[in-house]
Motif scaffolding. Structure first.
Motif, PDB file in Angstrom:
ATOM      1  N   THR A 173      -3.052  -3.436  -3.854  1.00  0.00           N
ATOM      2  CA  THR A 173      -2.366  -2.308  -4.469  1.00  0.00           C
ATOM      3  C   THR A 173      -2.817  -2.298  -5.915  1.00  0.00           C
ATOM      4  OG1 THR A 173      -0.219  -1.213  -4.809  1.00  0.00           O
ATOM      5  CG2 THR A 173      -0.304  -3.607  -5.130  1.00  0.00           C
TER       6      THR A 173
ATOM      7  N   ARG B 220       0.817  -1.220   0.000  1.00  0.00           N
ATOM      8  CA  ARG B 220       0.000   0.000   0.000  1.00  0.00           C
ATOM      9  C   ARG B 220       0.854   1.275   0.000  1.00  0.00           C
ATOM     10  NH1 ARG B 220      -5.585  -0.425   1.571  1.00  0.00           N
ATOM     11  NH2 ARG B 220      -6.371  -1.930   0.046  1.00  0.00           N
TER      12      ARG B 220
ATOM     13  N   PHE C 236      -7.827   3.005  -1.152  1.00  0.00           N
ATOM     14  CA  PHE C 236      -7.850   3.180   0.298  1.00  0.00           C
ATOM     15  C   PHE C 236      -9.232   2.931   0.883  1.00  0.00           C
ATOM     16  CE2 PHE C 236      -3.955   5.979  -0.156  1.00  0.00           C
ATOM     17  CZ  PHE C 236      -3.119   5.088   0.501  1.00  0.00           C
TER      18      PHE C 236
END
Length: 328
Positions: A247, A86, A212
């Motif tokens: 990701t 991330r 996110f």
């Protein structure tokens, strides 16, 4: 019973290649940046100084991207059960924010100079801008050779690409100033750059925010995938379906699947995982697969051990309630 599906990946070669291309672009940009600041101060050109400021963030974005690639390569250990992947998304968001902040400052300076345009040396502006175009074409090509499916690399690429457009606009402004003496052309070029920076910055922030917020990737429709899973042989219901990205370019899925008592749970799990991999390109899959209790086969009832399921429930088409008035 719970079951997981996993593939081992080898990203080392790609990461090493990305680092080489990004490092090459960084060296080219830093060398030109120093000269551009000097010429911009001598020429009194806001467009050149804005380009230099933008190139400073370009260099910073590449350094950040290189750091993120290095950190993301660390294995998953301890509390970092997903590893550090991330960090690449944090890098992309940081690149987007710096583009917007820099655009805000340059926009303010440009508007101020519209009312009080300073003297600008068009020849110096044109020559420097043409060199800048060549440098940015080279840097853009280098970064385009890296893996742009990574939002981290894409963030650095957008910085460099915007600089290329900026230098083209600045070169045009230099020609206008040389031919007509209209100094405000320098400001107009700056405002064009500001608009491009805002567009790229908003795009990066939107894309990183989706990750996110654990939203499903834009190319994966949870409803379609849920229906495809429910349509597999033996499946009576799919719920608690979650699709997200660890990701950029690494989608993951988890779900609770209920199957008919006559079917083998392991075989159904394997069949669904194979379908998700080959039809939807989702490799990171975690499925909880249980036999359905007899009552779950009746329309309108649920398995008692999962009464608080999150999100919509997907069932085979044949078992779905038909709309009123539909001919059976």
């Amino acid at each position: 019973m719970g079951a997981g599906h996993d593939h081992s990946h080898s990203h080392g070669v790609s990461a090493d290649s990305d680092r080489r291309w990004l490092a090459g672009a960084l060296a080219v940009i830093v060398a030109f940046l120093i000269g551009e600041v000097i010429v911009g101060l001598i020429a009194g050109s806001l467009a050149l100084l804005s380009d230099a400021a933008h190139m400073t963030t370009d260099a910073a974005s590449i350094v950040l991207a290189l750091w993120a690639i290095r950190l993301a390569a660390r294995p998953a250990t301890g509390r970092m059960t997903f590893g550090w992947k991330r960090v690449e998304i944090l890098s992309a968001m940081a690149n987007g924010l710096t583009l917007l902040l820099l655009a805000l400052w340059l926009g303010y300076e440009a508007i101020r100079r519209l009312f009080e345009p300073p003297e600008v040396h068009g020849t110096l502006v044109l020559i420097t801008a043409l060199v800048g175009v060549a440098v940015n074409v080279l840097a853009t090509w280098m970064i385009s050779r890296a893996d742009r499916t990574s939002l981290n690399v894409e963030g650095a690429f957008q910085h460099i690409l915007n600089d290329l457009f900026a230098f083209i606009a600045t070169a045009v402004a230099g020609v206008v100033i040389m031919v007509t003496g209209w100094a405000r052309a320098d400001v107009i070029a700056t405002l064009i750059v500001v608009a491009l920076m805002v567009k790229a910055g908003v795009g990066l922030i939107r894309a990183s925010s989706r990750i996110f917020l654990e939203a499903a990737p834009e190319n994966l429709d949870p409803d379609v995938i849920g229906r495809d899973m429910a349509a597999r042989p033996g499946v009576t219901e799919v719920h608690d379906l979650h699709i997200w990205e660890i990701t950029s370019g690494s989608p993951a899925l988890s779900a609770h699947v209920l199957v008919e008592p006559a079917y083998d749970c392991h075989a159904v799990r394997s069949d669904i995982a194979h379908m998700l991999d080959h039809e939807h390109h989702i490799e990171h899959v975690t499925l909880q697969v249980d036999h359905a209790e007899p009552t779950v086969l009746d329309i309108g009832t649920r398995d008692s051990h999962c009464g608080g399921a999150h999100g919509p429930t997907h069932t085979p088409e044949a078992r779905r309630p038909q709309p009123s008035g539909h001919a059976h």
